[in-house]
Write a protein that holds these residues in place. Structure first.
Motif, PDB file in Angstrom:
ATOM      1  N   ILE A 313       0.861  -1.188   0.000  1.00 50.84           N
ATOM      2  CA  ILE A 313       0.000   0.000   0.000  1.00 50.84           C
ATOM      3  C   ILE A 313       0.901   1.244   0.000  1.00 50.84           C
ATOM      4  O   ILE A 313       1.033   1.952   1.008  1.00 50.84           O
ATOM      5  CB  ILE A 313      -0.914   0.032   1.256  1.00 50.84           C
ATOM      6  CG1 ILE A 313      -1.377  -1.401   1.623  1.00 50.84           C
ATOM      7  CG2 ILE A 313      -2.091   0.969   1.052  1.00 50.84           C
ATOM      8  CD1 ILE A 313      -2.083  -1.509   2.960  1.00 50.84           C
ATOM      9  N   LEU A 316       0.597   4.993   1.638  1.00 40.77           N
ATOM     10  CA  LEU A 316       0.665   5.227   3.096  1.00 40.77           C
ATOM     11  C   LEU A 316       1.920   6.012   3.483  1.00 40.77           C
ATOM     12  O   LEU A 316       1.918   6.776   4.454  1.00 40.77           O
ATOM     13  CB  LEU A 316       0.659   3.883   3.847  1.00 40.77           C
ATOM     14  CG  LEU A 316      -0.693   3.151   3.959  1.00 40.77           C
ATOM     15  CD1 LEU A 316      -0.490   1.828   4.692  1.00 40.77           C
ATOM     16  CD2 LEU A 316      -1.729   4.007   4.676  1.00 40.77           C
ATOM     17  N   SER A 382      -5.374   9.821  -1.218  1.00 41.42           N
ATOM     18  CA  SER A 382      -5.528   8.377  -1.066  1.00 41.42           C
ATOM     19  C   SER A 382      -6.441   7.867  -2.178  1.00 41.42           C
ATOM     20  O   SER A 382      -7.233   8.632  -2.733  1.00 41.42           O
ATOM     21  CB  SER A 382      -6.120   8.058   0.305  1.00 41.42           C
ATOM     22  OG  SER A 382      -7.426   8.582   0.376  1.00 41.42           O
ATOM     23  N   THR A 384      -9.185   5.872  -2.323  1.00 44.30           N
ATOM     24  CA  THR A 384     -10.645   5.918  -2.161  1.00 44.30           C
ATOM     25  C   THR A 384     -10.987   6.726  -0.912  1.00 44.30           C
ATOM     26  O   THR A 384     -10.165   6.821   0.009  1.00 44.30           O
ATOM     27  CB  THR A 384     -11.219   4.500  -1.957  1.00 44.30           C
ATOM     28  OG1 THR A 384     -10.728   4.000  -0.694  1.00 44.30           O
ATOM     29  CG2 THR A 384     -10.802   3.561  -3.070  1.00 44.30           C
ATOM     30  N   TYR A 386     -12.879   5.858   1.451  1.00 45.73           N
ATOM     31  CA  TYR A 386     -12.828   4.970   2.620  1.00 45.73           C
ATOM     32  C   TYR A 386     -11.399   4.848   3.139  1.00 45.73           C
ATOM     33  O   TYR A 386     -11.137   4.977   4.333  1.00 45.73           O
ATOM     34  CB  TYR A 386     -13.385   3.581   2.284  1.00 45.73           C
ATOM     35  CG  TYR A 386     -13.183   2.596   3.416  1.00 45.73           C
ATOM     36  CD1 TYR A 386     -13.972   2.671   4.564  1.00 45.73           C
ATOM     37  CD2 TYR A 386     -12.186   1.614   3.340  1.00 45.73           C
ATOM     38  CE1 TYR A 386     -13.768   1.794   5.609  1.00 45.73           C
ATOM     39  CE2 TYR A 386     -11.979   0.732   4.389  1.00 45.73           C
ATOM     40  CZ  TYR A 386     -12.775   0.819   5.524  1.00 45.73           C
ATOM     41  OH  TYR A 386     -12.564  -0.027   6.561  1.00 45.73           O
ATOM     42  N   SER A 387     -10.461   4.620   2.210  1.00 46.14           N
ATOM     43  CA  SER A 387      -9.076   4.439   2.655  1.00 46.14           C
ATOM     44  C   SER A 387      -8.525   5.731   3.274  1.00 46.14           C
ATOM     45  O   SER A 387      -7.653   5.695   4.142  1.00 46.14           O
ATOM     46  CB  SER A 387      -8.188   3.985   1.494  1.00 46.14           C
ATOM     47  OG  SER A 387      -8.147   4.981   0.493  1.00 46.14           O
ATOM     48  N   VAL A 390      -8.060   6.341   7.154  1.00 46.92           N
ATOM     49  CA  VAL A 390      -6.896   5.934   7.943  1.00 46.92           C
ATOM     50  C   VAL A 390      -6.223   7.160   8.584  1.00 46.92           C
ATOM     51  O   VAL A 390      -5.843   7.138   9.764  1.00 46.92           O
ATOM     52  CB  VAL A 390      -5.865   5.207   7.038  1.00 46.92           C
ATOM     53  CG1 VAL A 390      -4.591   4.930   7.825  1.00 46.92           C
ATOM     54  CG2 VAL A 390      -6.463   3.929   6.494  1.00 46.92           C
ATOM     55  N   ALA A 444      -3.979   1.466   9.766  1.00 44.09           N
ATOM     56  CA  ALA A 444      -4.097   1.277   8.324  1.00 44.09           C
ATOM     57  C   ALA A 444      -4.415  -0.170   7.993  1.00 44.09           C
ATOM     58  O   ALA A 444      -5.339  -0.460   7.216  1.00 44.09           O
ATOM     59  CB  ALA A 444      -2.802   1.718   7.634  1.00 44.09           C
ATOM     60  N   LEU A 448      -7.834  -1.360   6.206  1.00 45.48           N
ATOM     61  CA  LEU A 448      -7.683  -1.632   4.776  1.00 45.48           C
ATOM     62  C   LEU A 448      -7.604  -3.117   4.439  1.00 45.48           C
ATOM     63  O   LEU A 448      -7.724  -3.476   3.279  1.00 45.48           O
ATOM     64  CB  LEU A 448      -6.453  -0.901   4.226  1.00 45.48           C
ATOM     65  CG  LEU A 448      -6.441   0.623   4.398  1.00 45.48           C
ATOM     66  CD1 LEU A 448      -5.185   1.215   3.769  1.00 45.48           C
ATOM     67  CD2 LEU A 448      -7.679   1.269   3.793  1.00 45.48           C
ATOM     68  N   GLU A 449      -7.377  -4.001   5.426  1.00 46.40           N
ATOM     69  CA  GLU A 449      -7.197  -5.401   5.033  1.00 46.40           C
ATOM     70  C   GLU A 449      -8.166  -6.351   5.743  1.00 46.40           C
ATOM     71  O   GLU A 449      -8.768  -6.015   6.726  1.00 46.40           O
ATOM     72  CB  GLU A 449      -5.748  -5.819   5.355  1.00 46.40           C
ATOM     73  CG  GLU A 449      -4.742  -4.853   4.741  1.00 46.40           C
ATOM     74  CD  GLU A 449      -3.515  -5.543   4.190  1.00 46.40           C
ATOM     75  OE1 GLU A 449      -2.975  -6.413   4.864  1.00 46.40           O
ATOM     76  OE2 GLU A 449      -3.122  -5.220   3.049  1.00 46.40           O
TER      77      GLU A 449
END
Lengths: 449, 449
Positions: A313, A316, A382, A384, A386-387, A390, A444, A448-449
């Motif tokens: 990613i 970040l 970033s 999206t 949503y992401s 973070v 994060a 994200l995962e």
């Protein structure tokens, strides 16, 4: 910062041996200003000028020179000719000055002193730096309690010229024990009642310091009670010295500078910045820089754990400095607020619970503000919306971690008997860097995962 | 930090209306300590105790209460009954205290003052905060130059009780212009020569301040000349007030705290930490935190430029916090050293060239030490010994950038008339973060590609 305005005239007067002019120069101005105009002269030239003033004035002008310049002056002439000038200074100034010259010179000058004066200097120089004993002077007015106001004034007339201060007068018994204090003001007020003895006008509850007290405690006491001077007693409560307002002003300025140095992780300097050699300064900075560097090593280990995640990613990475510096800044603010409150006696370790609750609340408020700003930025950077979450989620947690670490560490240091100022800003920031990195990447991965 | 030791006894004495006991309590101790023991009482109880002291002592004890407590006391009783107590205080303390209570209460109390006293308070409260006028008091000894020492002493006997200080006595002409200064010590020494007039013993070159002078300049002047008090004159050189050592000690402590706050990017507080509300504190911190945050935005733009490179050489990421924090730490040290030297008057903007050369030398020395340590670490964490060279090469450059930025920015601020302390540590560190990132990645690309 040498004032060169009068240097040509002074040198001309010296060349022409113009006694009248030089005498006028020595006496016309305030000794501090006379000293200022003389700083550009060589030690020999300066003595040539001072020869036209009387001993007391020589001592006074000399005492306004910078310390290294005073020391040069003492070494420029034989000990027996400078000793009488030094002898006119107060004992605490003598100790400071003799500490600046070569040990041998100091001993030779001391050898020319009277037995009493030499004993005073030796006694004073035995006290450890930072104690009341080391900053006190031994010249003060001691009066017997059986004197009347008028007799006391007469006694003072005789003593006044040799004393550093006559603003407070200490009343002692035959054994030298401190019984009371009167001010010149009290005596002057009491002149209209000539039969009154000092024992009747003196204040018997005397605020005093012990020779071994820390100078910062003495300072606080003088400030709390608005004192111009404080008497210093030994273990048997005998009056041995006095600390005056100008000694204490020096202490305040010195302590403030020390706190500032500590807050930036520099060992306090003994000399001015410009007079400290580059090598000494490098040592005083290098030690702490190296300690902080070793601490910062830990961030590389922390990041290494997440190397694979960061490769997966990659965006970040660009927020790492933003996140950790914001946490560090809020931590520095908290540490400074708490250290200042402790120093000024406005808060104590016992208040830790109130402080923690307040810092938690502030961390939340400030964290939310930073989160809002961070969200706006992250939306652009970033992949999206949503992401992007973070970043704000991390900022709230990091700012709270900053306020808690920054406020509690100084209290913990104080509790275990260390100087809270040692918990300097770079240390707090370094520690929060480490926490910040871990918080950021854990958040994060969680989101994200 | 309320001392509760005597509270039960005090309340018992109040309940039993034990006049003798309460009078004893008010007079036996130093007023500062009396005040300390009373801080736990309600305003009504405290007045009940103070009623047993005379007006002057009431004023003195009250002046040792914390400001907010003093204000509560003034609001707990009708203005006409508290005004006489306030009237015993010095004019500068009156201004400070009346600034703490509701405007209406302050006006009602002032209305009970004599015309002269009211005029003094109004005149003083007109001076802007931070000026000599705002911290001076108007009660000082003014003497005519035709008096003899003995007459002057008699005059003082009458005035002494109403003055804040009689340590320096100012000699004025018929128009109120300042002509000279004598100390009580000079007068006492001159008592043996009864025919001498003040004009013959006074010092005519009087160090003075102007009402509009900055309080920091006044403080420096008092420290330079070792003065216990300094006279303050208006534009026409008429003597209008005096600043005494205790006013100035407050200024020193206040300025030191302000510098500490600024260095950590907190707006200076008006109140103690614990008495400032969480919301006010959040505002004083939030403003600067937000400014710093916007500055830190720039690091994300810088890193974005190198995103592709970092994806290609992922191990570079783990050294980012180490590199930028080391640069920031060395920059903070330089900034603090230079700001402290400027504050203490030990260096000036004119010395910029010497300072720059010294900082360059220190940057090189410290940078090489950090580079050595960094090389050892990088050998373990980078793929090849050659690629490890990126870390030490960067550290030398970043530490030099830190010392130069940290030392020059405060000088530039001073030069353009801003407070160098505004160039606080977080600002310096933030700026160096940005430089550090660019230097690091440029060096890496240069060596590795």
């Amino acid at each position: 910062m040498i004032n060169t305005l009068y240097l040509p005239e002074l040198r001309e007067m010296l060349a022409e041996n113009d006694s009248a002019g030089l005498r006028e120069f020595c006496t016309a101005l305030h000794p501090a200003r006379t000293a200022e105009f003389m700083e550009g002269l060589s030690p020999e030239e300066a003595w040539g000028v001072l020869d036209h003033a009387d001993l007391n004035l020589q001592g006074e002008i000399l005492s306004y020179f910078e310390y290294h310049k005073q020391a040069e002056m003492l070494e420029a002439r034989p000990p027996e000719s400078v000793a009488p000038v030094v002898a006119t200074m107060s004992a605490d100034d003598q100790v400071d000055l003799l500490g600046e010259v070569e040990e041998e010179t100091a001993e030779q000058i001391l050898a020319c002193f009277s037995v009493d004066d030499r004993r005073d200097v030796l006694r004073l120089s035995n006290y450890e730096e930072g104690t009341a004993g080391a900053i006190m002077t031994t010249e003060m007015a001691r009066l017997s309690e059986n004197l009347t106001a008028r007799e006391a004034l007469k006694e003072l007339t005789e003593q006044a010229e040799h004393l550093e201060t006559i603003y407070y007068l200490y009343v002692v018994d035959d054994f030298g024990s401190l019984h009371g204090v009167v001010s010149t003001r009290d005596i002057v007020s009491a002149l209209s009642k000539p039969q009154m003895h000092l024992s009747e006008i003196m204040e018997t509850e005397v605020i005093h310091a012990n020779v071994l007290d820390d100078q910062e405690d003495v300072l606080r006491k003088m400030a709390d009670y608005d004192l111009l001077a404080i008497p210093v007693v030994d273990e048997e409560l005998r009056l041995v010295g006095i600390i005056t307002h100008d000694d204490i002003l020096d202490v305040v300025v010195e302590e403030a500078a020390e706190d500032a140095y500590r807050a930036a992780a520099v060992e306090p300097l003994e000399e001015t910045y410009l007079r400290t050699s580059v090598l000494t300064l490098s040592r005083k900075r290098g030690v702490w820089l190296a300690v902080l560097f070793v601490g910062a090593f830990l961030t590389t280990f922390a990041l290494e754990q997440f190397e694979a995640d960061l490769a997966r990613i990659p965006w970040l990475v660009i927020f790492i400095p933003l996140v950790i510096s914001t946490g560090g800044n809020s931590g520095n603010q908290s540490a400074t607020l708490v250290i200042t409150a402790l120093n000024k006696g406005e808060a104590s370790v016992r208040d830790w619970w109130i402080i923690m609750r307040r810092e938690l609340a502030m961390g939340l408020i400030l964290g939310l503000i930073m989160a809002f700003m961070g969200m706006l930025l992250a939306l652009f950077k970033s992949p999206t919306p949503y992401s992007a979450l973070v970043v704000p989620a991390t900022l709230v947690l990091v700012v709270i971690a900053g306020t808690l670490i920054g406020s509690m560490l100084p209290l913990i240091f104080k509790k275990i008997g260390l100087d809270p100022a040692l918990m300097s800003n770079p240390f707090v920031a370094g520690l929060i860097d480490l926490f910040g990195i871990v918080i950021y990447l854990k958040v994060a991965l969680l989101l994200l995962e």
